[in-house]
Design a protein around this motif. Structure first.
Motif, PDB file in Angstrom:
ATOM      1  N   PRO A  54      18.740  40.220  15.763  1.00  0.00           N
ATOM      2  CA  PRO A  54      17.450  40.878  15.522  1.00  0.00           C
ATOM      3  C   PRO A  54      16.893  40.654  14.119  1.00  0.00           C
TER       4      PRO A  54
ATOM      5  N   ALA B 233      14.018  51.417  22.447  1.00  0.00           N
ATOM      6  CA  ALA B 233      15.178  51.419  21.542  1.00  0.00           C
ATOM      7  C   ALA B 233      15.713  52.848  21.388  1.00  0.00           C
TER       8      ALA B 233
ATOM      9  N   LEU C  45      13.051  43.556  19.738  1.00  0.00           N
ATOM     10  CA  LEU C  45      14.140  44.442  19.321  1.00  0.00           C
ATOM     11  C   LEU C  45      14.336  45.564  20.340  1.00  0.00           C
TER      12      LEU C  45
ATOM     13  N   CYS D 137      17.763  48.600  15.637  1.00  0.00           N
ATOM     14  CA  CYS D 137      16.530  48.230  16.352  1.00  0.00           C
ATOM     15  C   CYS D 137      15.576  49.417  16.418  1.00  0.00           C
TER      16      CYS D 137
END
Ligand SMILES: Cc1cc2nc3c(=O)[nH]c(=O)nc-3n(C[C@H](O)[C@H](O)[C@H](O)COP(=O)(O)OP(=O)(O)OC[C@H]3O[C@@H](n4cnc5c(N)ncnc54)[C@H](O)[C@@H]3O)c2cc1C
Length: 390
Positions: free
Chosen positions: A81, A326, A248, A347
Motif C-alpha cells: 500500500p 478499511a 487501500l 489502510c
C-alpha cells in the motif's frame, strides 16, 4: 458499454503485479511505518516504466493513459500500500501540473531527476488561513528585477520534509486572476522549512516559510491568471488520491476476507455468520460502485485532464468507500486488524486523510451540487447591499 480491460491493459496490469510481488512485497509492512519518501522504490519504478506513465516520451514519460496510471496504483497497492504513494508522486501529484505547464528549460532542469526518483516535489497550496477557501491565500510575489520576492507561509504539504523542489501557489496581485505559482528550491535564501509534524497516517509535513525569498523569474510556473489551469491539472492529483483510497480499501478488504474465511470462533469459520456476510456484501458494493466512477473519470480523460465533475463524483465516492471498507475490515479482523502487525489499520488511517486532502468530501459535494442544480452556490457570506443615499 464495455467494462473489460483491453488485452493491452490486462498485460500491463499483470506486469505491474509481477513487479510488485518481486520487489515490493517483502518490506511492505516496514515501508508503511517509515515516514521517509521511499527513494529506492521510486528508482525501481522508474526502471519499470511506472514514472511519468501519462507523460509524452519526449518529456521522458511513457506515453500511456491516465487509466494505465490508475491500474498501476491498483496493482502496486494490492501488494504494498505505501508504494502506491510513489505511483502517485510519479504520475498524479504536483509532477503532473509541473509537466503540463513547465517551460522547456524548467523541464530540462527538474523533470528528469523527478522521474528517475532522484528528487521529490512537494505542493505548497494550503495556508494557515486558506484551506478549503484556497483562493483566500495570501502568500505573495512582488517583481524585483530578474526575480520575484516571495513572502508567506504554507502548511500540510505532503513530502515536504524530503522535497528538493516546491510548487508554491501564490498571488501576484488581488483576486482570482492574481493567483499563479512558482517553483522554489530547498536552500533558497529566505525559504525555511520547519521541523516535521505528523498526520494520523504517520506521514510527515513541515511548515514552509518565505521571508523576502528571492525566486528567479525563470522559476515562474504560472503567472497571474494561472489558477484555473492549476486546478484543472489538480484534478489528476485528485484521481490519484481517490485511486489510492479505493486500492487501500480493497487491500484491507482482501486481508479481512482471507481472515474471516479461516478464523474460527464458536466452532465455525467467521464467514459463516450472516452478520459478517452482509458486512462483506456491503463492502463489495461500495468498492465496485466507486471503482466504476473512478474508471469513468480516468478513461474519459484518456491522455488529457479529467472533467471536474466526474473527478468530484469519483473522489467523493472512492474516499468514502475506501475509508468505510478499511474501517469495516479492521472490525472484521478484531484485535489483529487494529494492530500494527497487519496493514489493515494503516489502510484505515491513510484513507481517513484522503477524505480531507485534495478537496474534502464536503467541498466535492458542494461542487457536485452545483452540477445538479446547474448554478453556482457562493460559499461566502452575501455582501452587504449598498445603503441608498438618504
Ligand atoms: C493527508 C493530507 C495531505 C495533504 N497534503 C497537502 C499538500 O501536499 N499540499 C497542500 O497544500 N495541502 C495539503 N493538505 C491540506 C489540504 O489540502 C487541506 O487540509 C484541505 O484543503 C482542507 O483545508 P483545512 O484542513 O484547512 O480545513 P478547513 O477548510 O478549515 O475545513 C474544515 C472542515 O470544514 C469543512 N468545510 C469547509 N468549508 C466548507 C463549505 N463551504 N461547505 C461545507 N463544508 C466545509 C471541510 O470539508 C472540513 O471538513 C493535506 C491534507 C491532508 C489531510
Amino acid at each position: 458499454m464495455n467494462f473489460d480491460f483491453t488485452d493491452e491493459q490486462k498485460l500491463f496490469a499483470e506486469s505491474v503485479r509481477k513487479f510488485a510481488l518481486a520487489h515490493l512485497a517483502k518490506d511492505a509492512l516496514k515501508r508503511a511505518h517509515d515516514p521517509r519518501f521511499p527513494f529506492d522504490v521510486a528508482k525501481l519504478m522508474h526502471a519499470q516504466g511506472l514514472m511519468g506513465i501519462t507523460l509524452p516520451e519526449a518529456d521522458g514519460g511513457v506515453g500511456g493513459t491516465l487509466m494505465d496510471a490508475v491500474i498501476a496504483i491498483e496493482q502496486v497497492a494490492a501488494v504494498c500500500p505505501r508504494s502506491a504513494d510513489v505511483v502517485q508522486f510519479g504520475n498524479f501529484g504536483p509532477i503532473r501540473t509541473f509537466a503540463e505547464y513547465a517551460t522547456p528549460a524548467q523541464k530540462e532542469r527538474w523533470l528528469g531527476p523527478l522521474l528517475k526518483g532522484e528528487m521529490v516535489i512537494s505542493l505548497g497550496m494550503t495556508e494557515p488561513d486558506a484551506g478549503s477557501a484556497l483562493t483566500d491565500l495570501v502568500t505573495n510575489a512582488r517583481r524585483d528585477g530578474d526575480a520575484y520576492v516571495v513572502n508567506g507561509s504554507k502548511v500540510f504539504s505532503t513530502f515536504s520534509p524530503d522535497a528538493q523542489i516546491f510548487l508554491v501557489y501564490l498571488r501576484y496581485g488581488p483576486g482570482l486572476d492574481g493567483i499563479g505559482s512558482v517553483l522554489v528550491e530547498r536552500g533558497t535564501p529566505g525559504f525555511t522549512i520547519g521541523a516535521p509534524s505528523r498526520f494520523m497516517s504517520g506521514e510527515e509535513w513541515s511548515e514552509l516559510h518565505f521571508e523576502n525569498c528571492r525566486v528567479p523569474a525563470d522559476n515562474v510556473l504560472l503567472g497571474p491568471g494561472g489558477f484555473k489551469k492549476q486546478i484543472s491539472a489538480f484534478n489528476v492529483e485528485r484521481l490519484g488520491n481517490c485511486a489510492r483510497a479505493l486500492a487501500l480499501g480493497r487491500y484491507a478488504y482482501e486481508r479481512a476476507r482471507e481472515y474471516v474465511s479461516t478464523r474460527e470462533q464458536f466452532g465455525r469459520p467467521l464467514c459463516e455468520f450472516q452478520g459478517l456476510q452482509w458486512k462483506f456484501a456491503d463492502m463489495a458494493i461500495k468498492l465496485e460502485s466507486a471503482q466504476l466512477l473512478l474508471y469513468r473519470a480516468a478513461s474519459n480523460a484518456d491522455r488529457g485532464l479529467p472533467s471536474a465533475y466526474e473527478t468530484a463524483v469519483a473522489k467523493a465516492a472512492c474516499n468514502q468507500a475506501g475509508f468505510d471498507v478499511a474501517n469495516d475490515a479492521v472490525q472484521a479482523m478484531g484485535a489483529l486488524g487494529y494492530s500494527s502487525e497487519t496493514l489493515v489499520e494503516y489502510c484505515m488511517r491513510r484513507c481517513r486523510g484522503w477524505m480531507i486532502a485534495g478537496g474534502s468530501i464536503e467541498m466535492l459535494k458542494n461542487r457536485i451540487a452545483e452540477h445538479v442544480f446547474d448554478r453556482r452556490f457562493d460559499q461566502r457570506p452575501p455582501r452587504a447591499k449598498p445603503q441608498a443615499a438618504e
